[in-house]
Design an enzyme around this catalytic site. Structure first.
Site, mmCIF file in Angstrom:
data_model
loop_
_atom_site.group_PDB
_atom_site.id
_atom_site.type_symbol
_atom_site.label_atom_id
_atom_site.label_comp_id
_atom_site.label_asym_id
_atom_site.label_seq_id
_atom_site.Cartn_x
_atom_site.Cartn_y
_atom_site.Cartn_z
ATOM 1 N N TRP A 127 0.855 -1.186 0.000
ATOM 2 C CA TRP A 127 0.000 0.000 0.000
ATOM 3 C C TRP A 127 0.893 1.238 0.000
ATOM 4 C CZ3 TRP A 127 -2.225 2.756 4.694
ATOM 5 C CH2 TRP A 127 -3.230 3.655 4.325
ATOM 6 N N ASP A 208 -0.742 -5.498 9.120
ATOM 7 C CA ASP A 208 -1.779 -4.554 8.715
ATOM 8 C C ASP A 208 -2.968 -5.387 8.258
ATOM 9 O OD1 ASP A 208 -3.410 -2.619 7.640
ATOM 10 O OD2 ASP A 208 -1.953 -1.841 6.209
ATOM 11 N N ALA A 210 -6.652 -4.756 7.214
ATOM 12 C CA ALA A 210 -7.634 -3.717 6.892
ATOM 13 C C ALA A 210 -8.894 -4.272 6.243
ATOM 14 C CB ALA A 210 -6.998 -2.679 5.955
ATOM 15 N N LYS A 243 -13.571 -0.740 6.117
ATOM 16 C CA LYS A 243 -14.160 -1.587 5.083
ATOM 17 C C LYS A 243 -15.215 -2.528 5.646
ATOM 18 C CE LYS A 243 -10.446 0.048 2.916
ATOM 19 N NZ LYS A 243 -9.464 0.960 3.550
#
Length: 394
Positions: A127, A208, A210, A243
């Site tokens: 990312w 991470d 997400a 999300k």
């Protein structure tokens, strides 16, 4: 003093959004911005979120500050959702942050405080904000091989070879599930091999996560994170609620610091609170309280999980439809990886020139590295995209 400032590079995704907005073609397709969209192009408010907000509106009597680390109930609920019973709660320090990005920023600053010379190993690609924040903080980055442009899968041998060069005191940044930007993920055996490298090198994992719930299911998507956390003495986890709860604008995230014993947890908890104080004082509470309300209410949680499953299955259906349409048009199975990838994104593994051609000739907008948001499609636009991919010669 402002005359000394220099213009910063434009954000490529924001620039792409503006180009899409300015494009007059009715047939244009936006596959750039990383938000979930339903078949009508709307990013909906989930039913459970609406219900939780209504409960809060009726019951909340104050907008006073919460603690520096946020409401403890939010920390408890999120630790349970992400980690389950993998690690004793007493070994986990947790602090609410402004979104997953805020958690990542706080994690990097924590690393700087604890080990100023730490190198952070990042997947190639990753990312872009990972790289941007690390560069801004002046932290050393070491890329490790991850995506294979030929197979559109994970270059696992290259990944392992690169991670073996990490040392004790270094940090290895991993995507817990639904790798952004590629959509290519490790399988269970590969995760076991990564854990072995972490144990052998003494490097600290930072995960991470997400997109929990967007790949193979809420618990399945957390399985790798739980396995890593249980296998190493220390771990950092940055989790986002944007999300899976659809509360992008509420900026709701959390940073967890896992330690080998409860005495270290107390120090870690105080450090997370200190970092919050330096950067923004008290974290935002509205989104965190929505999440806490949902996770602690059986009916709301059940409805949320059902809607999350619908979202996940919709994206899987779009993946299968696109892969099938491309197989029909191309007469080959070279696009089968699209059905294997997980999460919102897939990377086509093509050149920026081809991406430009898709945009210029067909009004199809995706990031220059060929990352596309599968959730930007619907049943009617999949054939349009497939036809365009074949026509430009990908």
């Amino acid at each position: 003093m402002f005359e000394t400032l220099q213009a910063q590079p434009a954000d490529k995704i924001l620039a792409l959004m503006q180009m899409y907005k300015d494009d007059p073609r009715e047939t244009k397709i936006d596959l750039g911005v990383g938000v979930y969209k339903d078949a009508t192009g709307l990013t909906p408010v989930m039913r459970a979120v609406k219900a939780a907000e209504h409960q809060l509106w009726e019951a909340q009597t104050s907008k006073a500050y919460t603690g520096l680390a946020g409401d403890p109930a939010f920390g408890d609920a999120m630790v349970q959702m992400v980690l389950g019973d993998a690690v004793p709660r007493a070994q986990v320090a947790a602090a609410a942050t402004p979104g997953g990005t805020g958690a990542i920023r706080q994690a990097f600053e924590l690393i700087q405080m604890a080990r100023p010379q730490a190198r952070v190993f990042v997947s190639n690609p990753t990312w872009p904000n990972h790289l941007s924040i690390l560069k801004y903080l002046g932290m050393e980055m070491v890329p490790y091989r991850y995506f294979d442009d030929e197979t559109r899968g994970v270059d696992f041998d290259g990944m392992i070879a690169d991670l073996k060069t990490a040392q004790k005191g270094d940090v290895v940044l991993l995507h817990g599930c639904c790798h952004n930007p590629t959509g290519a993920n490790l399988n269970a055996a590969e995760w076991d091999a990564v854990i072995k490298v972490l144990q052998d090198t003494g490097a600290t994992p930072m995960i991470d996560i997400a997109y929990q719930g967007f790949g193979d299911g809420l618990d399945a998507d957390a399985a790798a994170t739980r396995k890593v956390a249980a296998a190493v003495p220390e771990c950092l986890i940055a989790a986002s609620c944007s999300k899976n709860f659809g509360i992008y604008r509420e900026r709701t995230g959390i940073l967890m610091a896992l330690s080998a014993d409860t005495s270290a947890q107390k120090l870690n908890q105080g450090t997370l609170a200190f970092l919050n104080r330096q950067n923004f004082s008290f974290p935002p509470d509205h989104g965190a309280r929505i999440v806490t309300t949902i996770l602690n209410d059986d009916a709301l949680r059940s409805d949320w999980m059902a809607e999350l499953e619908d979202i996940r299955n919709t994206m899987l259906g779009l993946r299968s439809q696109l892969a099938g349409e491309l197989q029909r048009l191309s007469g080959s199975d070279r696009f089968g990886f699209l059905a294997e990838h997980r999460g919102m994104f897939s990377r086509l593994g093509t050149s920026s020139d081809m991406v430009d051609k898709l945009r210029e000739d067909h009004g199809i907008y995706m990031v220059g590295d060929s990352r596309m948001n599968i959730a930007g499609l619907n049943a009617e636009t999949v054939p349009i995209l497939a036809k365009a991919i074949i026509e430009v010669g990908i």
